[in-house]
Design an enzyme around this catalytic site. Structure first.
Site, mmCIF file in Angstrom:
data_model
loop_
_atom_site.group_PDB
_atom_site.id
_atom_site.type_symbol
_atom_site.label_atom_id
_atom_site.label_comp_id
_atom_site.label_asym_id
_atom_site.label_seq_id
_atom_site.Cartn_x
_atom_site.Cartn_y
_atom_site.Cartn_z
ATOM 1 N N LYS A 32 -19.587 9.935 19.561
ATOM 2 C CA LYS A 32 -20.034 9.133 17.991
ATOM 3 C C LYS A 32 -20.919 7.506 18.137
ATOM 4 C CE LYS A 32 -18.049 6.321 14.083
ATOM 5 N NZ LYS A 32 -18.148 6.707 12.910
ATOM 6 N N CYS A 55 -19.449 0.884 9.185
ATOM 7 C CA CYS A 55 -19.884 2.523 10.306
ATOM 8 C C CYS A 55 -20.947 1.678 11.334
ATOM 9 C CB CYS A 55 -20.166 3.263 10.227
ATOM 10 S SG CYS A 55 -18.183 4.089 10.282
ATOM 11 N N LYS A 58 0.842 -1.075 -0.042
ATOM 12 C CA LYS A 58 -0.414 -0.157 0.030
ATOM 13 C C LYS A 58 1.256 1.493 0.172
ATOM 14 C CE LYS A 58 -3.806 0.426 2.495
ATOM 15 N NZ LYS A 58 -4.805 0.705 3.778
ATOM 16 N N GLY A 86 -26.483 -0.684 6.132
ATOM 17 C CA GLY A 86 -25.045 -2.036 5.316
ATOM 18 C C GLY A 86 -23.629 -0.373 6.198
ATOM 19 N N ASN A 126 -23.967 7.221 15.843
ATOM 20 C CA ASN A 126 -24.510 6.443 14.578
ATOM 21 C C ASN A 126 -26.106 6.087 14.880
ATOM 22 O OD1 ASN A 126 -22.546 7.174 13.148
ATOM 23 N ND2 ASN A 126 -21.227 5.877 12.589
ATOM 24 N N LYS A 154 -24.031 1.289 -0.693
ATOM 25 C CA LYS A 154 -24.545 3.131 -0.732
ATOM 26 C C LYS A 154 -24.243 3.336 -2.410
ATOM 27 C CE LYS A 154 -22.046 5.952 1.585
ATOM 28 N NZ LYS A 154 -22.328 7.181 2.259
ATOM 29 N N GLU A 194 -14.380 10.822 13.806
ATOM 30 C CA GLU A 194 -14.504 11.115 12.291
ATOM 31 C C GLU A 194 -16.203 10.413 12.474
ATOM 32 O OE1 GLU A 194 -15.822 9.195 9.751
ATOM 33 O OE2 GLU A 194 -15.349 7.097 11.254
ATOM 34 N N GLY A 229 -35.994 1.517 3.061
ATOM 35 C CA GLY A 229 -35.015 0.472 1.829
ATOM 36 C C GLY A 229 -35.276 -0.425 2.124
ATOM 37 N N GLU A 266 -19.101 7.653 3.740
ATOM 38 C CA GLU A 266 -18.641 7.168 2.301
ATOM 39 C C GLU A 266 -19.097 8.160 1.238
ATOM 40 O OE1 GLU A 266 -17.337 3.563 1.844
ATOM 41 O OE2 GLU A 266 -17.332 2.845 3.856
HETATM 42 C C1 UDX Z 1 -21.918 6.491 8.207
HETATM 43 C C2 UDX Z 1 -22.447 7.827 9.162
HETATM 44 O O1 UDX Z 1 -23.183 8.040 8.405
HETATM 45 C C3 UDX Z 1 -20.783 8.598 9.398
HETATM 46 O O2 UDX Z 1 -21.137 9.629 10.305
HETATM 47 C C4 UDX Z 1 -19.774 7.774 10.090
HETATM 48 O O3 UDX Z 1 -19.312 8.125 10.246
HETATM 49 C C5 UDX Z 1 -20.123 6.380 9.328
HETATM 50 O O4 UDX Z 1 -21.374 5.505 9.425
HETATM 51 P P1 UDX Z 1 -21.889 5.962 5.572
HETATM 52 O O5 UDX Z 1 -20.984 4.332 6.536
HETATM 53 O O6 UDX Z 1 -20.400 6.285 4.944
HETATM 54 O O7 UDX Z 1 -21.839 6.780 7.196
HETATM 55 O O8 UDX Z 1 -22.538 5.680 5.183
HETATM 56 P P2 UDX Z 1 -24.276 6.549 5.040
HETATM 57 O O9 UDX Z 1 -24.797 7.427 4.367
HETATM 58 O O10 UDX Z 1 -25.006 7.127 6.607
HETATM 59 O O11 UDX Z 1 -26.000 5.277 4.712
HETATM 60 C C6 UDX Z 1 -25.179 4.605 6.192
HETATM 61 C C7 UDX Z 1 -25.974 3.189 5.202
HETATM 62 O O12 UDX Z 1 -27.573 4.090 5.834
HETATM 63 C C8 UDX Z 1 -26.631 2.963 3.613
HETATM 64 O O13 UDX Z 1 -26.694 1.049 3.533
HETATM 65 C C9 UDX Z 1 -27.309 3.485 3.524
HETATM 66 O O14 UDX Z 1 -28.127 2.897 1.878
HETATM 67 C C10 UDX Z 1 -28.707 3.135 4.795
HETATM 68 N N1 UDX Z 1 -29.525 4.653 4.955
HETATM 69 C C11 UDX Z 1 -29.159 5.775 4.869
HETATM 70 C C12 UDX Z 1 -30.857 4.258 5.041
HETATM 71 O O15 UDX Z 1 -31.336 3.306 4.241
HETATM 72 N N2 UDX Z 1 -32.359 5.168 4.854
HETATM 73 C C13 UDX Z 1 -31.526 6.522 4.585
HETATM 74 O O16 UDX Z 1 -31.851 6.914 5.175
HETATM 75 C C14 UDX Z 1 -30.058 6.719 4.963
#
Ligand code: UDX
Length: 451
Positions: free
Chosen positions: A218, A274, A51, A271, A222, A334, A165, A267, A169
């Site tokens: 944090k 986090c 890496k 997933g 979440n 996502k 953080e 939905g 993503e």
């Molecule tokens: C998340 C948190 O948002 C972030 O603050 C933390 O640091 C890491 O975890 P991330 O995992 O990148 O970030 O994705 P996010 O955009 O939050 O979506 C998480 C999941 O929830 C996805 O599978 C998304 O499809 C789902 N989701 C999100 C829903 O099903 N409905 C929603 O309304 C929002």
């Protein structure tokens, strides 16, 4: 490179802290590159030689929109190394961004964090100039544990802060550079001040607190967002029973400023790296202290069931799935990422295969070769997977998938069953095109289809 007192003088004279980042994974890279874009000198250290070589070659090992460009633009301020000593020489504030994956018990595995502490004891160079800043998500209490370990190993002068953080993503760079808030937990105010000063140019609210409270912000954030998703998913399931449309319900709820509009998209479940991990870890953390976090147990269970509900919908229209060809549109957890961790598509694909279905899939970024997708035929285009399919499931709402020519898709399918797992399509339009259409919590029976 200068060391010790000269380095301190250089820092003070330059008015700028130099940054180190331990762990060049997703969080570490985004943090390092964004701080470099703010003008800081950044040294990233990883133990993976391949890496580090790739990074030195200008390659970006992860997919994150805008990251490659920013890395290239600020290349002069970015150094990649295998050596912790080199990192210590070249930095004052040292972010720890190593993995904290879930262990078998559901607790976060802290072995990588602890091996950093071990190494700091062994290599020369860690001193009062350094403040360690925990970026990785770690259970509440970890900071106190690390502080005690540092003190016990003769590293009492090395500072420690918690700075969780909140990066999404696909939007991580904007989240870093335009955060809703920056949370800094410290044992010592002066150390917290140095970390806060690093972020000041961003102009975001900075919350200063104790280390355990920062760690808890944090997890609680979440867990709350995951709860919102499982809540709206259950509302969607009830909507299907009573003839309401969850999209309208969510919009109506979201306008109440106490509720807010975000994270109310129903939905096929959440997933990613986090939410599933952090929700389980918080539940576990509470359990270890003797508190049963009942609500989170349900949030997790609802999410697991939600991934499987598509199977019932498909069976309703196709009967047995044995030998049926099902097209999965999208695989990533996502849009905007190639991350497959805890993706709903994995559970869905495995359930479909177990039902005897033939599963084809397309994702603009995820390719085949994953063990967990064994048995799934990955194709190069969405058009190829829907050709001759008995049903299609929209799994990830990539723009290119949502914007497909759905009339042409309808023509190429063997039977026009379409399940929109992300409520990204217009039910009226889809039914007008002749689809047997279902969303999540949006029963077609309750949509007026113009003739
Ligand atoms: C998340 C948190 O948002 C972030 O603050 C933390 O640091 C890491 O975890 P991330 O995992 O990148 O970030 O994705 P996010 O955009 O939050 O979506 C998480 C999941 O929830 C996805 O599978 C998304 O499809 C789902 N989701 C999100 C829903 O099903 N409905 C929603 O309304 C929002």
């Amino acid at each position: 490179m200068t060391e010790g007192a000269p380095a301190e003088a250089e820092r003070v004279a330059g008015g700028r802290e130099r940054v180190g980042v331990i762990g060049a994974g997703y969080v570490g890279l985004v943090t390092g590159v964004c701080l470099a874009s703010m003008g800081y000198q950044v040294t990233l250290r990883d133990i993976d030689a391949a890496k580090v070589a790739a990074l030195n070659d200008g390659q970006v090992p992860i997919y994150e929109p805008g990251l490659a460009e920013l890395m290239e633009e600020h290349r002069e301020r970015l150094t990649y190394t295998l050596s912790l000593e080199r990192l210590l020489e070249r930095s004052d504030i040292v972010f720890i961004a190593v993995d904290t994956p879930p262990s078998y018990s559901g607790d976060a595995d802290l072995s990588r964090v602890m091996s950093v502490v071990d190494e700091l004891e062994k290599v020369a160079g860690a001193d009062a100039r350094h403040v360690l800043v925990m970026k990785s998500t770690v259970p509440v209490g970890t900071g106190e544990r690390v502080r005690a370990e540092l003190d016990a190993r003769g590293l009492a002068d090395v500072g420690y802060c918690s700075n969780p953080e909140f990066l999404k993503e696909g939007a991580a760079i904007a989240d870093f550079l335009r955060p809703d808030r920056v949370v800094i937990g410290s044992f010592d105010d002066a150390q917290g001040d140095r970390v806060a000063a690093l972020y000041e140019p961003l102009g975001a609210p900075i919350i200063r607190t104790s280390v355990p409270s920062a760690e808890m912000v944090k997890y609680a954030s979440n867990a709350f967002l995951a709860t919102k998703i499982s809540f709206i998913n259950e509302i969607a399931n009830v909507c299907e029973e009573v003839g309401a449309d969850v999209d309208v319900v969510a919009a109506g709820m979201g306008l109440d400023s106490r509720i807010g509009r975000s994270f109310l998209r129903a939905g096929i479940g959440f997933g990613g790296s986090c939410f599933p991990k952090d929700v389980s870890a918080l539940k576990q953390l509470a359990g270890n202290s003797g508190y049963h976090f009942q609500l989170l147990t349900s949030v997790i269970e609802v999410n697991e069931l939600q991934k499987r509900r598509v199977i019932g919908k498909l069976k309703k229209h196709l009967g047995s799935l044995e030998g049926k060809r099902v097209a999965l549109l999208g695989l990533a957890f996502k849009p905007g990422t190639d991350d497959m961790r805890e993706a709903s598509s994995l559970v869905l694909a495995a359930r479909l295969l177990a039902e005897g279905a033939e599963v084809l899939a397309y994702d603009p970024v995820v390719d085949g070769g994953m063990d967990r997708l064994k048995g799934v035929a990955i194709r190069e285009s969405a058009e190829e997977v829907v050709e001759g399919a008995d049903a299609a499931v929209l799994v990830t709402e990539w723009d290119s998938i949502v914007g497909m020519d759905w009339a042409a898709v309808r023509e190429s399918m063997r039977s026009p069953v379409l399940i929109d797992g992300r409520n990204a399509l217009d039910p009226v339009e889809m039914m007008r095109l002749g689809y047997v259409f279902e969303g999540i919590g949006r029963l077609p029976a309750h949509v007026d289809v113009p003739s």
